[in-house]
Scaffold this motif. Structure first.
Motif, PDB file in Angstrom:
ATOM      1  N   ALA A 157       0.824  -1.206   0.000  1.00  0.00           N
ATOM      2  CA  ALA A 157       0.000   0.000   0.000  1.00  0.00           C
ATOM      3  C   ALA A 157       0.858   1.257   0.000  1.00  0.00           C
ATOM      4  O   ALA A 157       0.587   2.214  -0.739  1.00  0.00           O
ATOM      5  CB  ALA A 157      -0.928  -0.004   1.224  1.00  0.00           C
ATOM      6  N   GLN A 158       1.927   1.246   0.798  1.00  0.00           N
ATOM      7  CA  GLN A 158       2.832   2.393   0.861  1.00  0.00           C
ATOM      8  C   GLN A 158       3.534   2.630  -0.470  1.00  0.00           C
ATOM      9  O   GLN A 158       3.713   3.763  -0.905  1.00  0.00           O
ATOM     10  CB  GLN A 158       3.886   2.147   1.950  1.00  0.00           C
ATOM     11  CG  GLN A 158       3.385   2.401   3.354  1.00  0.00           C
ATOM     12  CD  GLN A 158       3.470   3.876   3.707  1.00  0.00           C
ATOM     13  OE1 GLN A 158       2.639   4.675   3.289  1.00  0.00           O
ATOM     14  NE2 GLN A 158       4.462   4.249   4.472  1.00  0.00           N
ATOM     15  N   GLN A 159       3.941   1.544  -1.123  1.00  0.00           N
ATOM     16  CA  GLN A 159       4.667   1.667  -2.380  1.00  0.00           C
ATOM     17  C   GLN A 159       3.766   2.129  -3.517  1.00  0.00           C
ATOM     18  O   GLN A 159       4.160   2.942  -4.359  1.00  0.00           O
ATOM     19  CB  GLN A 159       5.308   0.324  -2.747  1.00  0.00           C
ATOM     20  CG  GLN A 159       6.453  -0.092  -1.839  1.00  0.00           C
ATOM     21  CD  GLN A 159       6.934  -1.493  -2.135  1.00  0.00           C
ATOM     22  OE1 GLN A 159       6.233  -2.280  -2.777  1.00  0.00           O
ATOM     23  NE2 GLN A 159       8.117  -1.814  -1.673  1.00  0.00           N
ATOM     24  N   GLU A 160       2.541   1.596  -3.544  1.00  0.00           N
ATOM     25  CA  GLU A 160       1.673   1.854  -4.689  1.00  0.00           C
ATOM     26  C   GLU A 160       0.901   3.159  -4.551  1.00  0.00           C
ATOM     27  O   GLU A 160       0.767   3.914  -5.503  1.00  0.00           O
ATOM     28  CB  GLU A 160       0.717   0.681  -4.879  1.00  0.00           C
ATOM     29  CG  GLU A 160       1.447  -0.605  -5.287  1.00  0.00           C
ATOM     30  CD  GLU A 160       0.556  -1.833  -5.186  1.00  0.00           C
ATOM     31  OE1 GLU A 160      -0.662  -1.663  -4.908  1.00  0.00           O
ATOM     32  OE2 GLU A 160       1.068  -2.950  -5.371  1.00  0.00           O
ATOM     33  N   SER A 161       0.377   3.436  -3.376  1.00  0.00           N
ATOM     34  CA  SER A 161      -0.401   4.656  -3.190  1.00  0.00           C
ATOM     35  C   SER A 161      -0.653   4.899  -1.715  1.00  0.00           C
ATOM     36  O   SER A 161      -1.612   4.367  -1.133  1.00  0.00           O
ATOM     37  CB  SER A 161      -1.742   4.554  -3.928  1.00  0.00           C
ATOM     38  OG  SER A 161      -2.461   5.761  -3.824  1.00  0.00           O
ATOM     39  N   PRO A 162       0.200   5.682  -1.046  1.00  0.00           N
ATOM     40  CA  PRO A 162      -0.003   5.970   0.377  1.00  0.00           C
ATOM     41  C   PRO A 162      -1.391   6.539   0.638  1.00  0.00           C
ATOM     42  O   PRO A 162      -1.922   7.319  -0.143  1.00  0.00           O
ATOM     43  CB  PRO A 162       1.090   7.006   0.674  1.00  0.00           C
ATOM     44  CG  PRO A 162       2.147   6.740  -0.343  1.00  0.00           C
ATOM     45  CD  PRO A 162       1.420   6.318  -1.583  1.00  0.00           C
ATOM     46  N   GLY A 163      -1.972   6.122   1.760  1.00  0.00           N
ATOM     47  CA  GLY A 163      -3.314   6.567   2.098  1.00  0.00           C
ATOM     48  C   GLY A 163      -4.406   5.635   1.620  1.00  0.00           C
ATOM     49  O   GLY A 163      -5.587   5.921   1.783  1.00  0.00           O
ATOM     50  N   THR A 164      -4.014   4.478   1.046  1.00  0.00           N
ATOM     51  CA  THR A 164      -4.993   3.508   0.564  1.00  0.00           C
ATOM     52  C   THR A 164      -4.904   2.223   1.376  1.00  0.00           C
ATOM     53  O   THR A 164      -4.056   2.078   2.250  1.00  0.00           O
ATOM     54  CB  THR A 164      -4.767   3.194  -0.923  1.00  0.00           C
ATOM     55  OG1 THR A 164      -3.457   2.630  -1.092  1.00  0.00           O
ATOM     56  CG2 THR A 164      -4.871   4.448  -1.762  1.00  0.00           C
ATOM     57  N   THR A 165      -5.780   1.282   1.052  1.00  0.00           N
ATOM     58  CA  THR A 165      -5.821  -0.003   1.733  1.00  0.00           C
ATOM     59  C   THR A 165      -5.497  -1.110   0.749  1.00  0.00           C
ATOM     60  O   THR A 165      -6.044  -1.140  -0.364  1.00  0.00           O
ATOM     61  CB  THR A 165      -7.221  -0.261   2.323  1.00  0.00           C
ATOM     62  OG1 THR A 165      -7.516   0.766   3.281  1.00  0.00           O
ATOM     63  CG2 THR A 165      -7.295  -1.623   3.008  1.00  0.00           C
ATOM     64  N   THR A 166      -4.589  -2.008   1.133  1.00  0.00           N
ATOM     65  CA  THR A 166      -4.240  -3.158   0.301  1.00  0.00           C
ATOM     66  C   THR A 166      -4.508  -4.427   1.094  1.00  0.00           C
ATOM     67  O   THR A 166      -4.056  -4.560   2.230  1.00  0.00           O
ATOM     68  CB  THR A 166      -2.756  -3.115  -0.121  1.00  0.00           C
ATOM     69  OG1 THR A 166      -2.544  -1.965  -0.935  1.00  0.00           O
ATOM     70  CG2 THR A 166      -2.383  -4.363  -0.911  1.00  0.00           C
ATOM     71  N   CYS A 167      -5.258  -5.353   0.493  1.00  0.00           N
ATOM     72  CA  CYS A 167      -5.554  -6.629   1.134  1.00  0.00           C
ATOM     73  C   CYS A 167      -4.553  -7.680   0.680  1.00  0.00           C
ATOM     74  O   CYS A 167      -4.124  -7.691  -0.478  1.00  0.00           O
ATOM     75  CB  CYS A 167      -6.969  -7.086   0.793  1.00  0.00           C
ATOM     76  SG  CYS A 167      -8.260  -6.049   1.497  1.00  0.00           S
TER      77      CYS A 167
END
Length: 428
Positions: A157-167
């Motif tokens: 999530a941090q690498q791809e788009s901070p402030g989002t949620t990754t499952c």
């Protein structure tokens, strides 16, 4: 004994300081009749900005508020709080049935809503940018693995788009652990086994005479177990681990040493790719200057290439580094031109003297009239910038080479003109 209750199993009252401390509490929770439905790892991605604005006490206030919201808003159990802005917690199945019939999704959504709101700090409103990594809990899952998976999802999530949620998706454990181990292996190659890292050189050829006017240094990593590691994979591992400056300077060092070793009477330009992360490093330009002096190579013999998107980004640190390198006498080039949205007027404002046309503009010119005319138009626009050297990349056939000559493009590189080879096999 297995399943024994910790001294205080309520993480809301006893928050762990390390993942290892959180693991026993999570293991106990997994054995309860109402076990959690998901483990979440969160980080305040703008913690540095909040720390600068409000100080240590202010950042602690933000984390405390977020923890309280989780406990009261969605009955979360906080397992760990990091002073650097991190949280690890579990969420139970919600009391009310989920309209979608997915209790885990409802619990995760509730946690997101609890975390994404303003926090009052010292009478001011602060917006914490919270990134989340989620690992759903399944039958037979172990605490240690759940914590690792949630943390790995957070990294993505941090690498791809901070402030989002990754499952955490099923079946990705090996892939992500492989990425982590790849970084360890890269550290080992840089610090302990530099013989694993080598450079291959691809010629840049004068299409009118067939002479080699330059070479591009290309990284090659041969791992004793993995075999040949893709340069793209190696550079990506370096960029996400903070090793890109060290790896980049190793490439510059070896390329300059090889250029000096060739000692060709006619000028030869060494092309080396650099990333924006290297250019932003404060010590990069002085390090390049030291290497030029160490190897007794003229600065004008080194051409550092950056991608079109990086050159056109307007990043002040990147532009300052480009100006400093230009003042040093190092030549600068734009790689993969034609893949972005550059304007010629913007290009003329940059301290670059070389542009490499991306292979996507070259590959079809042998069999497509529109592709041929497109390349003619691009070349015409580039020639409005005085003194610009133009290099066509990805020349794979004799027909492409002939068309480039007909269009007046003097310099090119590609498999038809020469493949990347060890230094002893370069025909100068």
């Amino acid at each position: 004994m297995p399943g024994a209750r910790p001294a205080d199993p309520r993480p809301g009252l006893r928050v762990a300081s390390r993942d290892g401390d959180a693991e026993p509490t999570l293991a106990w929770l997994l054995e309860q009749p109402e076990r959690p439905v998901a483990v979440l790892s969160a980080v305040v991605s703008n913690a540095g900005d909040l720390l600068e604005r409000f100080g240590t006490d202010g950042l602690e206030q933000v984390l405390s508020t977020l923890g309280e919201r989780l406990r009261h808003g969605c009955a979360a159990r906080v397992l760990r709080v990091s002073p650097l802005g991190g949280l690890v917690f579990t969420v139970p199945s919600p009391a009310e049935p989920s309209p979608a019939g997915d209790p885990a999704l409802a619990a995760i959504t509730g946690a997101e809503e609890s975390l994404r709101d303003f926090v009052e700090v010292g009478g001011e409103q602060a917006w914490p940018v919270v990134s989340l990594g989620v690992r759903r809990v399944g039958a037979g899952d172990e605490a240690a693995q759940l914590l690792r998976d949630a943390r790995s999802a957070l990294v993505r999530a941090q690498q791809e788009s901070p402030g989002t949620t990754t499952c955490w998706p099923a079946g990705r454990t090996g892939s992500d652990l492989g990425r982590l181990r790849l970084v360890d292996d890269l550290v080992g190659a840089l610090r302990q086994h530099p013989e694993q890292l080598a450079l291959a050189y691809q010629p840049v050829v004068d299409l009118t005479t067939g002479e080699v006017g330059g070479v591009e240094a290309l990284l090659r990593w041969t791992h004793p177990e993995r075999g040949a590691v893709s340069p793209l994979v190696a550079v990506a591992a370096a960029e996400r681990s903070g090793l890109v400056r060290e790896l980049g300077l190793l490439v510059v060092d070896r390329a300059l040493a090889q250029l000096r070793a060739w000692q060709r009477p006619t000028p030869l330009t060494m092309h080396v790719n650099v990333s924006p992360l290297q250019l932003r490093a404060p010590g990069f330009v002085p390090a390049v200057a030291r290497l030029l002096e160490q190897h007794d190579v003229r600065a004008s013999s080194l051409l550092l290439e950056i991608t079109e998107s990086a050159a056109m980004s307007g990043d002040p640190e990147v532009l300052a580094a480009l100006d400093a390198l230009g003042e040093l006498g190092v030549r600068l080039g734009i790689d993969d031109f034609g893949t972005g949205y550059s304007s010629i007027s913007r290009l003329q404002q940059l301290p670059v003297d070389t542009v490499k046309i991306d292979r996507s503009l070259v590959c079809e010119i042998g069999g497509s009239a529109p592709a041929f005319e497109m390349l003619r138009a691009v070349l015409g626009l580039l020639r409005t910038s005085p003194g610009l050297t133009i290099v066509a990349e990805g020349v794979e056939t004799a027909l492409q080479s002939a068309h480039l000559r007909a269009l007046g493009c003097r310099w090119a590189q590609g498999y038809h003109l020469g493949r990347p080879v060890p230094p002893g096999d370069v025909r100068l």
